[in-house]
Design a protein around this motif. Sequence first.
Motif, PDB file in Angstrom:
ATOM      1  N   GLN A  33     -10.757   8.257   4.877  1.00 51.58           N
ATOM      2  CA  GLN A  33     -11.934   7.531   4.593  1.00 51.58           C
ATOM      3  C   GLN A  33     -11.212   7.160   3.051  1.00 51.58           C
ATOM      4  OE1 GLN A  33     -14.675   7.288   6.509  1.00 51.58           O
ATOM      5  NE2 GLN A  33     -15.640   6.785   4.336  1.00 51.58           N
ATOM      6  N   SER A  34     -10.016   7.954   2.542  1.00 49.21           N
ATOM      7  CA  SER A  34      -8.733   6.772   1.254  1.00 49.21           C
ATOM      8  C   SER A  34      -9.052   6.081   1.600  1.00 49.21           C
ATOM      9  CB  SER A  34      -8.694   7.524   0.776  1.00 49.21           C
ATOM     10  OG  SER A  34      -7.593   8.293   2.038  1.00 49.21           O
ATOM     11  N   GLY A  35      -7.945   5.738   3.049  1.00 48.66           N
ATOM     12  CA  GLY A  35      -7.597   4.901   3.722  1.00 48.66           C
ATOM     13  C   GLY A  35      -8.244   3.835   4.226  1.00 48.66           C
ATOM     14  N   LYS A  36      -9.892   3.437   4.223  1.00 46.18           N
ATOM     15  CA  LYS A  36     -10.531   3.257   4.738  1.00 46.18           C
ATOM     16  C   LYS A  36     -10.710   2.380   3.290  1.00 46.18           C
ATOM     17  CE  LYS A  36     -15.567   2.234   6.256  1.00 46.18           C
ATOM     18  NZ  LYS A  36     -16.599   2.977   6.953  1.00 46.18           N
ATOM     19  N   ILE A  37     -11.372   2.959   1.804  1.00 44.79           N
ATOM     20  CA  ILE A  37     -11.374   2.454   0.349  1.00 44.79           C
ATOM     21  C   ILE A  37      -9.981   1.600   0.344  1.00 44.79           C
ATOM     22  CG2 ILE A  37     -11.828   3.043  -1.856  1.00 44.79           C
ATOM     23  CD1 ILE A  37     -13.124   5.450  -1.075  1.00 44.79           C
ATOM     24  N   PHE A  42      -3.085   1.802  -3.550  1.00 40.37           N
ATOM     25  CA  PHE A  42      -2.786   3.642  -2.908  1.00 40.37           C
ATOM     26  C   PHE A  42      -3.752   5.038  -2.331  1.00 40.37           C
ATOM     27  CE2 PHE A  42      -1.142   2.586  -7.392  1.00 40.37           C
ATOM     28  CZ  PHE A  42       0.410   3.056  -6.892  1.00 40.37           C
ATOM     29  N   ASN A  43      -3.134   5.256  -1.177  1.00 44.13           N
ATOM     30  CA  ASN A  43      -4.393   6.502  -0.800  1.00 44.13           C
ATOM     31  C   ASN A  43      -3.781   7.533  -0.481  1.00 44.13           C
ATOM     32  OD1 ASN A  43      -2.060   5.745   1.808  1.00 44.13           O
ATOM     33  ND2 ASN A  43      -3.482   3.915   2.169  1.00 44.13           N
ATOM     34  N   GLY A  44      -4.097   8.504   0.177  1.00 47.34           N
ATOM     35  CA  GLY A  44      -3.912   9.766   0.865  1.00 47.34           C
ATOM     36  C   GLY A  44      -4.468  10.957  -0.279  1.00 47.34           C
ATOM     37  N   ALA A  58      -7.642   3.031  -5.541  1.00 45.23           N
ATOM     38  CA  ALA A  58      -6.825   3.158  -4.378  1.00 45.23           C
ATOM     39  C   ALA A  58      -6.399   1.813  -4.973  1.00 45.23           C
ATOM     40  CB  ALA A  58      -7.878   2.473  -3.604  1.00 45.23           C
ATOM     41  N   LYS A  59      -7.015   0.836  -6.292  1.00 42.48           N
ATOM     42  CA  LYS A  59      -6.225  -0.279  -6.057  1.00 42.48           C
ATOM     43  C   LYS A  59      -5.647   0.008  -7.792  1.00 42.48           C
ATOM     44  CE  LYS A  59      -7.586  -5.321  -9.006  1.00 42.48           C
ATOM     45  NZ  LYS A  59      -6.470  -5.937  -8.234  1.00 42.48           N
ATOM     46  N   SER A  60      -4.542  -0.409  -7.761  1.00 43.03           N
ATOM     47  CA  SER A  60      -3.737  -0.625  -9.326  1.00 43.03           C
ATOM     48  C   SER A  60      -4.677  -1.347 -10.449  1.00 43.03           C
ATOM     49  CB  SER A  60      -2.552  -0.969  -9.486  1.00 43.03           C
ATOM     50  OG  SER A  60      -1.564  -1.002 -10.321  1.00 43.03           O
ATOM     51  N   MET A  61      -4.343  -0.619 -11.554  1.00 45.92           N
ATOM     52  CA  MET A  61      -5.067  -2.247 -12.264  1.00 45.92           C
ATOM     53  C   MET A  61      -4.360  -2.397 -13.216  1.00 45.92           C
ATOM     54  SD  MET A  61      -8.035  -1.986 -11.731  1.00 45.92           S
ATOM     55  CE  MET A  61      -8.975  -3.095 -12.920  1.00 45.92           C
ATOM     56  N   ILE A 114       0.988  -0.847   0.202  1.00 46.60           N
ATOM     57  CA  ILE A 114      -0.185   0.364   0.287  1.00 46.60           C
ATOM     58  C   ILE A 114       1.407   1.245  -0.546  1.00 46.60           C
ATOM     59  CG2 ILE A 114      -1.294   1.410   1.085  1.00 46.60           C
ATOM     60  CD1 ILE A 114      -2.674  -1.197   2.553  1.00 46.60           C
ATOM     61  N   CYS A 115       0.582   2.127  -0.697  1.00 49.11           N
ATOM     62  CA  CYS A 115       1.635   3.050  -0.930  1.00 49.11           C
ATOM     63  C   CYS A 115       0.576   4.510  -0.381  1.00 49.11           C
ATOM     64  CB  CYS A 115       1.918   3.423  -2.455  1.00 49.11           C
ATOM     65  SG  CYS A 115       3.011   4.829  -2.456  1.00 49.11           S
ATOM     66  N   ASN A 116       1.238   5.612   0.849  1.00 51.96           N
ATOM     67  CA  ASN A 116       0.665   6.688   1.898  1.00 51.96           C
ATOM     68  C   ASN A 116       1.530   7.577   0.594  1.00 51.96           C
ATOM     69  OD1 ASN A 116       0.110   7.750   4.234  1.00 51.96           O
ATOM     70  ND2 ASN A 116      -0.597   8.269   2.753  1.00 51.96           N
ATOM     71  N   ALA A 117       2.863   7.132   0.052  1.00 49.29           N
ATOM     72  CA  ALA A 117       3.254   7.987  -0.709  1.00 49.29           C
ATOM     73  C   ALA A 117       1.998   9.001  -1.762  1.00 49.29           C
ATOM     74  CB  ALA A 117       4.615   7.781  -1.620  1.00 49.29           C
ATOM     75  N   ASP A 118       2.370  10.969  -1.511  1.00 46.12           N
ATOM     76  CA  ASP A 118       1.835  11.586  -2.258  1.00 46.12           C
ATOM     77  C   ASP A 118       1.569  10.600  -3.861  1.00 46.12           C
ATOM     78  OD1 ASP A 118       0.550  13.267  -3.333  1.00 46.12           O
ATOM     79  OD2 ASP A 118       2.468  14.928  -4.117  1.00 46.12           O
ATOM     80  N   PHE A 119       0.878   9.959  -4.382  1.00 48.69           N
ATOM     81  CA  PHE A 119       0.732   8.956  -5.848  1.00 48.69           C
ATOM     82  C   PHE A 119       1.972  10.006  -7.121  1.00 48.69           C
ATOM     83  CE2 PHE A 119      -0.856   8.086 -10.308  1.00 48.69           C
ATOM     84  CZ  PHE A 119      -1.410   7.282  -9.667  1.00 48.69           C
ATOM     85  N   PRO A 120       1.678  11.572  -7.371  1.00 47.21           N
ATOM     86  CA  PRO A 120       2.131  11.668  -8.292  1.00 47.21           C
ATOM     87  C   PRO A 120       3.399  11.246  -8.405  1.00 47.21           C
ATOM     88  CG  PRO A 120       0.941  13.403  -7.641  1.00 47.21           C
ATOM     89  CD  PRO A 120       0.556  12.200  -6.392  1.00 47.21           C
ATOM     90  N   TYR A 121       4.449  11.673  -7.157  1.00 50.28           N
ATOM     91  CA  TYR A 121       6.184  11.672  -5.896  1.00 50.28           C
ATOM     92  C   TYR A 121       5.895   9.786  -6.737  1.00 50.28           C
ATOM     93  CZ  TYR A 121       9.608   9.815  -3.550  1.00 50.28           C
ATOM     94  OH  TYR A 121      10.958   9.831  -2.919  1.00 50.28           O
TER      95      TYR A 121
END
Length: 503
Positions: A484-488, A468-470, A458-461, A275-282
């Motif tokens: 909520q993004s963490g929950k999803i 992913f979350n954040g 959240a899910k990589s396809m 699970i990647c909580n780092a900023d998605f673009p980063y």
Amino acid sequence: MTKKVLVIGAGVAGLSSAIRLQNEGYQVEIFEQESIPGGKMHQLKNEGHTFDVGPTLVMMPEIYREVFELAGRNPDDYIPMQKLDPMYEVYFKGAPYRHYVVDSDLVNLMKLAESKGPENARGFLNYVSTIYGRYQIALEHFLTRPFRKSSDFYKPSVLRQAIKLKTFDSADRMMSSFMPDKDLQRMLSFQTLYIGISPKKGPSLYNIIPMIELLYGVWFIKGGMHTMAEQMARLFTELGGVIHYDSKVDKILTENSKVIGLSVDGQTVEAPYVICNADFPYAMTKLIDDHQVRGKFPPEKIDKMDYSCSCLVFYWGVNAKFPDLAAHTFIISEDLDDNLESIFDGRRIKDPSVYLHIPSQVDPEMAPEGKSSFYVLIPVSELVTSQYEWNDEAVSDYREKAIKTLAALPGLSDIRNQIDNELIFTPGDFEKHFSAYRGATFGLQPTLRQSNHWRPQAKSMTCEGLYFNGSSTHPGAGVPIVIQSGKICAEELRRDNPEDQFS
């Protein structure tokens, strides 16, 4: 057999996912580059003063509490809260200098609206009623559900609900359609800045932010917002989870479009789920090398996306107490239109709006006796948009403007000479310490074309076992929404693995 999950980052979304999965029987380990949890919900201490680095204001407290309740804990044992009254005060610069006290008492709110005349009073009630209806739709159909595929959104049932949201209007135009008074409009719609987007560009749905404050109140957690992060980390470790601090993730390791683990400070850690909580673009540009795993988010796409504003924050230890000031105060630029345009076109801001938070007004332990802790925030451009360098001269210029702005408030005429000590966070610091891409404090802007199924999910396809979350992922920025993004994210991982059984 217990399944292992690796989480990149002990930010609030990462902790939200980790707690849920650890509670379900997974073996979860978090790797955090800083020495404490929270991500941007960080904390600074300086000469007896305590400051939250990022978020400062609690909305939707039931979402905070749910994190502890799901594990059978009493939230009051972890995050004792109190409701603030008033919620905040608002000052408008100009002649005259206008001052408003905003609380969540409907009687007082009506007095405020009626002071602007019956048309504004009716408009205020219509606004609350209308946006509440849209909020219920958003909560049920959009903010709490994932959109793995475009087809999850383009269903007749979902599209019918989307049309009801009327998101094609901007936040400020929607507000002006209800209330002709400029102060009322701006007092409410400008708050989209605190999820990183201008009210002139933010979809009208984001006018739910002030509505949530008005209907449910604003709260304060003892010790500041970082207490939430600390106590989430505490709960996670109580459940058996492990957090590795000062551990920077170098790469997400994949093989044949399947995640196999992480490289952490040059060492390989294997696991079937990441699970990647780092900023998605980063993450897409720095942590993932495989173009197939990047999918529809290659670096050239990432660079063309719209990013939120950033923040310049001064943390001042002040040698005085100010009993007449609220815990939260917003001072709005005399030329708000130019202020907003400057933030998003990158010009040096002539007359910035300023947000003042004084946590020691609520929790005296956050400052030495007889002193105050000041958190002074100016919304500014992110690093790429900015047309000027973030050097000492730029910081000094904004510092001077902040001091002049605050000096007009009651009791602050001598604030310049009362500042004992100072720490500063610039957009570059948000990039350095929290891997915020371009220093954009709130991640990707929540524009219409970067919301719902258009936003990273959240899910990589494109990679099995990667999630992913954040704030840059669906459903967006703001602490309750990030929780909520963490929950999803946790629910998406469980949905993919219904065969996981734990003894």
